[in-house]
Each structure stands twice: as structure tokens, then as C-alpha cells.
Design a protein around this motif. Sequence first.
Motif, short mmCIF file in Angstrom:
data_model
loop_
_atom_site.label_atom_id
_atom_site.label_comp_id
_atom_site.label_asym_id
_atom_site.label_seq_id
_atom_site.Cartn_x
_atom_site.Cartn_y
_atom_site.Cartn_z
N HIS A 173 3.39 -1.50 4.88
CA HIS A 173 2.28 -2.23 4.27
C HIS A 173 2.80 -3.49 3.56
CE1 HIS A 173 -1.01 1.11 4.04
NE2 HIS A 173 -0.46 1.01 5.24
N TYR A 174 3.95 -3.37 2.92
CA TYR A 174 4.56 -4.51 2.25
C TYR A 174 4.91 -5.60 3.27
CZ TYR A 174 8.04 -7.32 -0.22
OH TYR A 174 8.74 -8.37 -0.76
N TRP A 175 5.60 -5.21 4.34
CA TRP A 175 6.01 -6.15 5.40
C TRP A 175 4.77 -6.88 5.95
CZ3 TRP A 175 10.63 -7.52 7.87
CH2 TRP A 175 10.52 -8.09 9.12
N ALA A 176 3.76 -6.10 6.29
CA ALA A 176 2.53 -6.68 6.85
C ALA A 176 1.81 -7.54 5.81
CB ALA A 176 1.61 -5.58 7.38
N GLY A 177 1.76 -7.05 4.57
CA GLY A 177 1.08 -7.76 3.50
C GLY A 177 1.73 -9.07 3.12
N ARG A 178 3.04 -9.16 3.33
CA ARG A 178 3.76 -10.41 3.06
C ARG A 178 3.59 -11.40 4.20
NH1 ARG A 178 5.64 -12.47 -1.24
NH2 ARG A 178 7.46 -13.29 -0.18
N GLY A 179 2.98 -10.94 5.30
CA GLY A 179 2.78 -11.84 6.45
C GLY A 179 4.00 -11.97 7.33
N TYR A 180 4.97 -11.07 7.18
CA TYR A 180 6.17 -11.11 8.00
C TYR A 180 5.84 -10.69 9.43
CZ TYR A 180 8.78 -11.17 3.57
OH TYR A 180 9.27 -11.48 2.34
N GLU A 181 6.58 -11.22 10.35
CA GLU A 181 6.43 -10.88 11.77
C GLU A 181 7.79 -10.47 12.32
OE1 GLU A 181 4.67 -14.24 13.67
OE2 GLU A 181 2.79 -14.03 12.60
N PHE A 182 7.76 -9.84 13.48
CA PHE A 182 9.02 -9.44 14.10
C PHE A 182 9.77 -10.67 14.55
CE2 PHE A 182 6.50 -5.53 15.33
CZ PHE A 182 6.98 -4.79 14.30
#
Length: 122
Positions: free
Chosen positions: A113-122
Motif C-alpha cells: 500500500h505504501y509503494w502504491a500510495g507513493r506512486g512508485y512503479e516497477f
Amino acid sequence: MTRIDRDEEREKRIKMDIVVDAYNRHERAIGWYTYLEDTIRFPFEAQCIEEREVSPLEEGEDVRVNGMSSVEASQSEMFVTVDWMGRELGVPLAQVEPIKVDGETEEAVADWHYWAGRGYEF
């Protein structure tokens, strides 16, 4: 999902444990998939926390999360399978919040959720 403030401890764990030695998009996706599959204790109960165009779940709806979707389905974001209306369906992990799970599962889902919430992508 709203943007989340930077968390240095979580950033370090993600960098050193989840996407360590991942040099491209595919390797980062596999790192996340492996971490989540190895850490989360399935099945667990969860609640939909946001509606998404790619999913029929409605905000506030409770579901049973059975496991990770296929590796192929999780190349752009992490998907999990849920019981929904008498069948199994893949939905974004970022769309659900675990209910009464062990600490490792809670932390792993919170990491995604943190990764997605920060707007990070693969």
C-alpha cells in the motif's frame, strides 16, 4: 489512493529486502511478488478500501483473500484472488485492507500500500 508521506524505515526495507538486486521492471515485479507470496498468510478476510475501474468490488465490501494471482497478472501491480459472488476473481492488492491478520501479513500488505500510495512503479 491518496499519496502517502515518505517513511524512511519502510523505504530501507523495500530497497534492501524486496527490490534488492532488481535492475529492471520485471525484476522489481518478481521481487514484490515473491516477497508478498512468501510473507502473507493466506487466506484472510479483507475490506475494499477504494473502488477501482479494473475491479467490481465496492468500497466497504468484505471479501476473503485466497492468494496471489498469477505472476503474469502481477506485472503492472500486485493482484490477489478473492471469493466474489460464487467465483474466484483477481483484484488489486492496493484495493483491499486486511482484517485481523498476523503482524507479518499486515506489514507486507502495508508495504505494498505504501509503494502504491507513493506512486512508485516497477
